[in-house]
Design a protein around this motif. Structure first.
Motif, PDB file in Angstrom:
ATOM      1  N   PRO A 272       0.249   6.173  10.405  1.00 12.30           N
ATOM      2  CA  PRO A 272       0.005   5.612   9.075  1.00 12.30           C
ATOM      3  C   PRO A 272       1.204   4.846   8.525  1.00 12.30           C
ATOM      4  CG  PRO A 272      -0.884   7.833   9.203  1.00 12.30           C
ATOM      5  CD  PRO A 272      -0.122   7.607  10.476  1.00 12.30           C
ATOM      6  N   ALA A 273       2.421   5.280   8.883  1.00  9.25           N
ATOM      7  CA  ALA A 273       3.626   4.578   8.421  1.00  9.25           C
ATOM      8  C   ALA A 273       3.680   3.162   8.981  1.00  9.25           C
ATOM      9  CB  ALA A 273       4.873   5.352   8.837  1.00  9.25           C
ATOM     10  N   ILE A 274       3.245   3.004  10.229  1.00  7.10           N
ATOM     11  CA  ILE A 274       3.217   1.671  10.831  1.00  7.10           C
ATOM     12  C   ILE A 274       2.184   0.796  10.139  1.00  7.10           C
ATOM     13  CG2 ILE A 274       2.610   0.389  12.926  1.00  7.10           C
ATOM     14  CD1 ILE A 274       3.894   2.607  14.556  1.00  7.10           C
ATOM     15  N   GLU A 275       1.028   1.357   9.827  1.00  4.07           N
ATOM     16  CA  GLU A 275       0.001   0.594   9.114  1.00  4.07           C
ATOM     17  C   GLU A 275       0.515   0.124   7.757  1.00  4.07           C
ATOM     18  OE1 GLU A 275      -3.933   2.318   9.021  1.00  4.07           O
ATOM     19  OE2 GLU A 275      -3.475   3.534  10.795  1.00  4.07           O
ATOM     20  N   THR A 276       1.249   0.990   7.062  1.00  2.84           N
ATOM     21  CA  THR A 276       1.830   0.609   5.775  1.00  2.84           C
ATOM     22  C   THR A 276       2.847  -0.513   5.950  1.00  2.84           C
ATOM     23  OG1 THR A 276       1.529   2.841   4.883  1.00  2.84           O
ATOM     24  CG2 THR A 276       3.135   1.429   3.780  1.00  2.84           C
ATOM     25  N   ALA A 277       3.675  -0.407   6.990  1.00  2.00           N
ATOM     26  CA  ALA A 277       4.682  -1.437   7.245  1.00  2.00           C
ATOM     27  C   ALA A 277       4.021  -2.779   7.563  1.00  2.00           C
ATOM     28  CB  ALA A 277       5.584  -1.006   8.402  1.00  2.00           C
TER      29      ALA A 277
ATOM     30  N   LEU B 115       4.117 -11.099   3.278  1.00  2.09           N
ATOM     31  CA  LEU B 115       5.066 -12.213   3.394  1.00  2.09           C
ATOM     32  C   LEU B 115       4.351 -13.547   3.585  1.00  2.09           C
ATOM     33  CD1 LEU B 115       7.773 -10.569   5.691  1.00  2.09           C
ATOM     34  CD2 LEU B 115       7.894 -10.943   3.224  1.00  2.09           C
ATOM     35  N   GLY B 116       3.044 -13.500   3.871  1.00  2.00           N
ATOM     36  CA  GLY B 116       2.257 -14.724   3.970  1.00  2.00           C
ATOM     37  C   GLY B 116       1.314 -14.900   2.798  1.00  2.00           C
ATOM     38  N   GLY B 117       1.445 -14.040   1.785  1.00  2.39           N
ATOM     39  CA  GLY B 117       0.582 -14.114   0.616  1.00  2.39           C
ATOM     40  C   GLY B 117       1.094 -15.081  -0.437  1.00  2.39           C
TER      41      GLY B 117
ATOM     42  N   VAL C 113       5.565 -15.539  12.835  1.00  2.00           N
ATOM     43  CA  VAL C 113       4.923 -14.834  13.946  1.00  2.00           C
ATOM     44  C   VAL C 113       4.497 -13.432  13.504  1.00  2.00           C
ATOM     45  CG1 VAL C 113       5.332 -13.780  16.208  1.00  2.00           C
ATOM     46  CG2 VAL C 113       6.061 -16.127  15.774  1.00  2.00           C
ATOM     47  N   ALA C 114       5.383 -12.732  12.791  1.00  3.13           N
ATOM     48  CA  ALA C 114       5.075 -11.369  12.349  1.00  3.13           C
ATOM     49  C   ALA C 114       3.864 -11.347  11.412  1.00  3.13           C
ATOM     50  CB  ALA C 114       6.290 -10.761  11.656  1.00  3.13           C
ATOM     51  N   VAL C 115       3.785 -12.307  10.511  1.00  3.15           N
ATOM     52  CA  VAL C 115       2.649 -12.370   9.584  1.00  3.15           C
ATOM     53  C   VAL C 115       1.348 -12.574  10.359  1.00  3.15           C
ATOM     54  CG1 VAL C 115       1.552 -13.739   7.770  1.00  3.15           C
ATOM     55  CG2 VAL C 115       3.968 -13.132   7.592  1.00  3.15           C
ATOM     56  N   GLY C 116       1.354 -13.490  11.317  1.00  4.13           N
ATOM     57  CA  GLY C 116       0.153 -13.744  12.097  1.00  4.13           C
ATOM     58  C   GLY C 116      -0.317 -12.523  12.870  1.00  4.13           C
TER      59      GLY C 116
ATOM     60  N   LEU D  88      -4.574  -5.866  11.305  1.00  2.00           N
ATOM     61  CA  LEU D  88      -5.345  -5.339  10.181  1.00  2.00           C
ATOM     62  C   LEU D  88      -6.837  -5.666  10.289  1.00  2.00           C
ATOM     63  CD1 LEU D  88      -2.846  -6.172   7.306  1.00  2.00           C
ATOM     64  CD2 LEU D  88      -3.370  -3.900   8.227  1.00  2.00           C
ATOM     65  N   GLY D  89      -7.211  -6.421  11.310  1.00  2.00           N
ATOM     66  CA  GLY D  89      -8.620  -6.688  11.565  1.00  2.00           C
ATOM     67  C   GLY D  89      -9.258  -7.706  10.642  1.00  2.00           C
TER      68      GLY D  89
END
Length: 235
Positions: free
Chosen positions: A65-70, A77-79, A184-187, A193-194
């Motif tokens: 769950p911590a990874i999902e939050t991260a 950052l792409g919002g 790259v990280a945002v993509g 997140l599906g």
């Protein structure tokens, strides 16, 4: 090639490289759009989306769950909110450095990228993935990925404008490499997140990179005309 030699002699190598990269990015985007329209990316999209899910429960992304939050933090950052804040911050930094015209150019470039993203999503009108549950909210269509595109547009354009005002070559490379890493990280986060197919993200990256490169070429042209401040230091 002989008739082109005088023209090529007047074009700097880095300008020619930027033109070629822009053309390659646009060609890739058009190819992806065509493949998506014909349904040829479905197998690729589905397999990569499922690869980021638990083999025993596709509703559960890989990791704790911590990874999902991260990942949700990264996708922000792409919002629009974060990108607007960062863009205004960099515009302020350029203005403090007495690069007011560059700051104005940056604002127009990012706003233009946002308009292009909105138009593209409206034109293609691809539905969001329905294969797995969505890990975050969304308000628009799927192709191209708006977060991926605007991350590339904004962070790369910000990096280019900061690099132009930076005399040290190392710092120029640092800003651009950091911007590419964030994009790259945002993509990747959007697929994790599906909420996007991988082809949506690839299209967002290529179209966003093409826009950022066009902005770089425009900045160099305006600089030569004296309409914005000249670049400091080496290329």
């Amino acid at each position: 090639m002989a008739p082109l030699r005088p023209f090529l002699a007047r074009v700097e190598a880095k300008t020619l490289l930027a033109v070629l990269l822009t053309a390659a990015a646009l060609w890739t985007f058009v190819g992806l759009a065509d493949e998506v329209a014909e349904g040829d990316t479905h197998a690729f999209d589905e397999s990569l989306l499922l690869a980021l899910r638990s083999p025993t429960d596709i509703s559960d992304p890989l990791g704790s769950p911590a990874i999902e939050t991260a990942v949700r933090d990264v996708t922000a950052l792409g919002g629009v909110t974060v990108l607007t804040f960062v863009t205004l911050s960099v515009m302020g930094a350029l203005a403090i450095r007495r690069h007011g015209r560059s700051a104005l150019f940056l604002g127009v470039a990012v706003a233009g990228g946002q308009a292009l993203s909105h138009f593209s999503k409206t034109f293609f009108d691809r539905p969001r993935p329905d294969l797995v549950p969505h890990g975050t909210e969304f308000v628009s269509t799927s192709f191209p990925s708006g977060h991926s595109m605007m991350a590339a547009v904004t962070w790369l354009t910000l990096a280019v404008m900061l690099a132009r005002a930076e005399p040290r070559r190392r710092m120029k490379v640092y800003w651009i490499a950091l911007a590419a890493l964030v994009a790259v990280a945002v993509g990747v986060s959007r697929v994790y997140l599906g909420v996007h197919w991988p082809s949506d993200v690839l299209a967002g990256w290529t179209l966003g990179a093409a826009w950022a490169l066009l902005c770089l070429l425009a900045a160099r042209w305006l600089s030569r005309r004296g309409d914005i401040e000249p670049e400091r230091g080496g290329p």
